[in-house]
Design an enzyme around this catalytic site. Structure first.
Site, PDB file in Angstrom:
ATOM      1  N   ASN A   8       0.844  -1.192   0.000  1.00 44.48           N
ATOM      2  CA  ASN A   8       0.000   0.000   0.000  1.00 44.48           C
ATOM      3  C   ASN A   8       0.880   1.243   0.000  1.00 44.48           C
ATOM      4  O   ASN A   8       0.432   2.326   0.345  1.00 44.48           O
ATOM      5  CB  ASN A   8      -0.940  -0.006   1.223  1.00 44.48           C
ATOM      6  CG  ASN A   8      -2.198  -0.841   0.938  1.00 44.48           C
ATOM      7  OD1 ASN A   8      -2.695  -0.861  -0.182  1.00 44.48           O
ATOM      8  ND2 ASN A   8      -2.688  -1.542   1.955  1.00 44.48           N
ATOM      9  N   ASN A   9       2.166   1.070  -0.372  1.00 42.08           N
ATOM     10  CA  ASN A   9       3.086   2.212  -0.434  1.00 42.08           C
ATOM     11  C   ASN A   9       2.911   2.896  -1.803  1.00 42.08           C
ATOM     12  O   ASN A   9       3.299   2.346  -2.829  1.00 42.08           O
ATOM     13  CB  ASN A   9       4.524   1.702  -0.259  1.00 42.08           C
ATOM     14  CG  ASN A   9       5.555   2.815  -0.321  1.00 42.08           C
ATOM     15  OD1 ASN A   9       5.340   3.831  -0.973  1.00 42.08           O
ATOM     16  ND2 ASN A   9       6.672   2.610   0.347  1.00 42.08           N
ATOM     17  N   LYS A  12       6.078   3.262  -4.082  1.00 43.84           N
ATOM     18  CA  LYS A  12       6.521   2.054  -4.781  1.00 43.84           C
ATOM     19  C   LYS A  12       5.589   1.743  -5.954  1.00 43.84           C
ATOM     20  O   LYS A  12       6.039   1.346  -7.027  1.00 43.84           O
ATOM     21  CB  LYS A  12       6.537   0.866  -3.815  1.00 43.84           C
ATOM     22  CG  LYS A  12       7.651   0.913  -2.795  1.00 43.84           C
ATOM     23  CD  LYS A  12       7.639  -0.394  -2.001  1.00 43.84           C
ATOM     24  CE  LYS A  12       8.769  -0.463  -0.997  1.00 43.84           C
ATOM     25  NZ  LYS A  12       8.739  -1.735  -0.253  1.00 43.84           N
ATOM     26  N   ASP A  69      10.470  -6.159  -1.305  1.00 46.29           N
ATOM     27  CA  ASP A  69      11.022  -5.687  -0.041  1.00 46.29           C
ATOM     28  C   ASP A  69      12.360  -5.049  -0.349  1.00 46.29           C
ATOM     29  O   ASP A  69      13.136  -5.566  -1.167  1.00 46.29           O
ATOM     30  CB  ASP A  69      11.183  -6.846   0.960  1.00 46.29           C
ATOM     31  CG  ASP A  69      11.245  -6.319   2.388  1.00 46.29           C
ATOM     32  OD1 ASP A  69      10.416  -5.457   2.750  1.00 46.29           O
ATOM     33  OD2 ASP A  69      12.125  -6.753   3.152  1.00 46.29           O
ATOM     34  N   PHE A 149      11.018   9.281  -2.154  1.00 47.48           N
ATOM     35  CA  PHE A 149      10.588   8.907  -0.804  1.00 47.48           C
ATOM     36  C   PHE A 149      11.768   8.329  -0.026  1.00 47.48           C
ATOM     37  O   PHE A 149      12.885   8.243  -0.549  1.00 47.48           O
ATOM     38  CB  PHE A 149       9.437   7.894  -0.872  1.00 47.48           C
ATOM     39  CG  PHE A 149       9.844   6.510  -1.328  1.00 47.48           C
ATOM     40  CD1 PHE A 149      10.182   6.266  -2.645  1.00 47.48           C
ATOM     41  CD2 PHE A 149       9.898   5.458  -0.421  1.00 47.48           C
ATOM     42  CE1 PHE A 149      10.568   4.991  -3.056  1.00 47.48           C
ATOM     43  CE2 PHE A 149      10.274   4.171  -0.822  1.00 47.48           C
ATOM     44  CZ  PHE A 149      10.605   3.945  -2.137  1.00 47.48           C
ATOM     45  N   ASP A 152      15.796   8.919  -0.209  1.00 48.23           N
ATOM     46  CA  ASP A 152      16.183   9.580  -1.468  1.00 48.23           C
ATOM     47  C   ASP A 152      16.931  10.907  -1.269  1.00 48.23           C
ATOM     48  O   ASP A 152      17.871  11.191  -2.021  1.00 48.23           O
ATOM     49  CB  ASP A 152      14.953   9.810  -2.357  1.00 48.23           C
ATOM     50  CG  ASP A 152      14.547   8.548  -3.113  1.00 48.23           C
ATOM     51  OD1 ASP A 152      15.312   7.573  -3.119  1.00 48.23           O
ATOM     52  OD2 ASP A 152      13.453   8.559  -3.719  1.00 48.23           O
TER      53      ASP A 152
HETATM   54  P1  IMP Z   1       9.764  -1.945   2.891  1.00 48.88           P
HETATM   55  O1  IMP Z   1      10.268  -2.592   1.628  1.00 48.88           O
HETATM   56  O2  IMP Z   1       8.305  -1.640   2.852  1.00 48.88           O
HETATM   57  O3  IMP Z   1      10.208  -2.674   4.117  1.00 48.88           O
HETATM   58  O4  IMP Z   1      10.395  -0.493   2.987  1.00 48.88           O
HETATM   59  C1  IMP Z   1      11.666  -0.250   2.526  1.00 48.88           C
HETATM   60  C2  IMP Z   1      12.195   1.082   3.042  1.00 48.88           C
HETATM   61  O5  IMP Z   1      13.496   1.239   2.467  1.00 48.88           O
HETATM   62  C3  IMP Z   1      11.385   2.293   2.584  1.00 48.88           C
HETATM   63  O6  IMP Z   1      10.411   2.659   3.523  1.00 48.88           O
HETATM   64  C4  IMP Z   1      12.471   3.349   2.487  1.00 48.88           C
HETATM   65  O7  IMP Z   1      12.741   3.892   3.742  1.00 48.88           O
HETATM   66  C5  IMP Z   1      13.686   2.547   2.033  1.00 48.88           C
HETATM   67  N1  IMP Z   1      13.768   2.529   0.552  1.00 48.88           N
HETATM   68  C6  IMP Z   1      13.566   1.476  -0.281  1.00 48.88           C
HETATM   69  N2  IMP Z   1      13.711   1.850  -1.564  1.00 48.88           N
HETATM   70  C7  IMP Z   1      13.978   3.160  -1.531  1.00 48.88           C
HETATM   71  C8  IMP Z   1      14.209   4.115  -2.560  1.00 48.88           C
HETATM   72  O8  IMP Z   1      14.151   3.848  -3.776  1.00 48.88           O
HETATM   73  N3  IMP Z   1      14.457   5.361  -2.144  1.00 48.88           N
HETATM   74  C9  IMP Z   1      14.522   5.713  -0.832  1.00 48.88           C
HETATM   75  N4  IMP Z   1      14.293   4.873   0.159  1.00 48.88           N
HETATM   76  C10 IMP Z   1      14.024   3.584  -0.188  1.00 48.88           C
END
Ligand code: IMP
Length: 196
Positions: A8-9, A12, A69, A149, A152
Site C-alpha cells: 500500500n506504499n 513504490k 522488499d 521517498f 532519497d
Molecule cells: P519496505 O520494503 O516496505 O520494508 O520499505 C523499505 C524502506 O526502504 C522504505 O520505507 C524506504 O525507507 C527505504 N527505501 C527502499 N527503496 C527506496 C528508494 O528507492 N528510495 C529511498 N528509500 C528507499
C-alpha cells in the site's frame, strides 16, 4: 494484464507502474480490499518479500501476484538500516526521522558508501520466483531535493552528481535498484504470456 502488487506504499506503486509496459496494470492491495500493513518479521529481503506475497494472496483469494522488499544498506554501519529501513527511527515510520538517525550514526565515519537493494517475489503457477536489484552510491551529509521517498534526499547513486530526491522519476529509474528488478519481472511475465 492486471497483476496484484502486495503493497500500500504509493511511492513504490508509482515507481513500478512507471516501469511497466502499458498493457500490465498494477492492482494494489487496497484495490484488492486489503487495507493494512503486512508484517515483515524476517532478517532478509527475500524472506520478507515471500511472506508479504503469501499473506496478500491468502487474504485476497487471488492466485498470482508479486511483492517487493527493499532497504538501504550502509557499509560503515555494518549494513544497517537494511531490512529495518522503513522503521529505523521508530514505529512512526517517518522518513525525516529515519534520515536523521542514519546521518547521526554516520558522524565521524569517512566511508559514506551505501547501496539500495530490492527483492521482488513473484508468485506464478504455484512457484515463488525472485528478482533482485542493487544500486550503489554514497550518502550526502545533508538531505537535498523533495522528490521520491524514504532515504532519497541523502542518497547519491554512482555516476550522478545529485541525490535521488533531486531527480524526476525517469532519471531515478535509470539508476535504481527497483528498475533492475522490475526489468527481470517484465521479462518473466512476457515469456510466460508468450508460452501460453
Ligand atoms: P519496505 O520494503 O516496505 O520494508 O520499505 C523499505 C524502506 O526502504 C522504505 O520505507 C524506504 O525507507 C527505504 N527505501 C527502499 N527503496 C527506496 C528508494 O528507492 N528510495 C529511498 N528509500 C528507499
Amino acid at each position: 494484464m492486471e497483476i496484484l502488487f502486495a503493497t500500500n506504499n504509493p511511492h513504490k506503486v508509482r515507481e513500478i507502474q512507471s516501469l511497466l509496459p502499458a498493457d500490465i496494470r498494477i492492482l494494489t492491495l487496497r484495490e484488492a480490499g486489503l487495507d493494512q500493513e503486512i508484517p515483515e518479521p524476517f532478517d532478509t529481503l527475500e524472506q520478507n518479500a515471500q511472506a508479504k506475497i503469501q499473506f496478500a494472496l491468502q487474504h485476497t483469494g487471488i492466485g498470482t501476484g508479486f511483492s517487493e522488499d527493499s532497504g538501504l544498506f550502509v557499509n560503515a554501519l555494518g549494513g544497517r538500516p537494511g531490512v529495518h529501513s522503513a522503521h529505523y527511527a521508530g514505529p512512526q515510520r517517518n522518513d525525516a526521522d529515519n534520515i536523521q538517525r542514519v546521518l547521526k550514526e554516520l558522524e565521524g565515519h569517512s566511508d559514506r558508501s551505501a547501496f539500495f537493494q530490492t527483492t521482488i517475489c513473484l508468485r506464478w503457477d504455484n512457484q515463488d520466483l525472485f528478482f533482485k536489484g542493487i544500486c550503489r552510491g554514497t550518502l550526502r551529509s545533508t538531505p537535498q531535493g523533495d522528490q521520491g521517498f524514504g532515504y532519497d534526499p541523502i542518497f547519491q547513486p554512482e555516476g550522478a552528481d545529485r541525490s535521488f530526491a533531486q531527480m524526476d522519476l525517469i532519471e531515478k529509474n535509470k539508476y535504481s535498484h527497483r528498475q533492475q528488478a522490475v526489468q527481470q519481472l517484465i521479462d518473466h511475465l512476457r515469456q510466460a504470456q508468450n508460452s501460453r
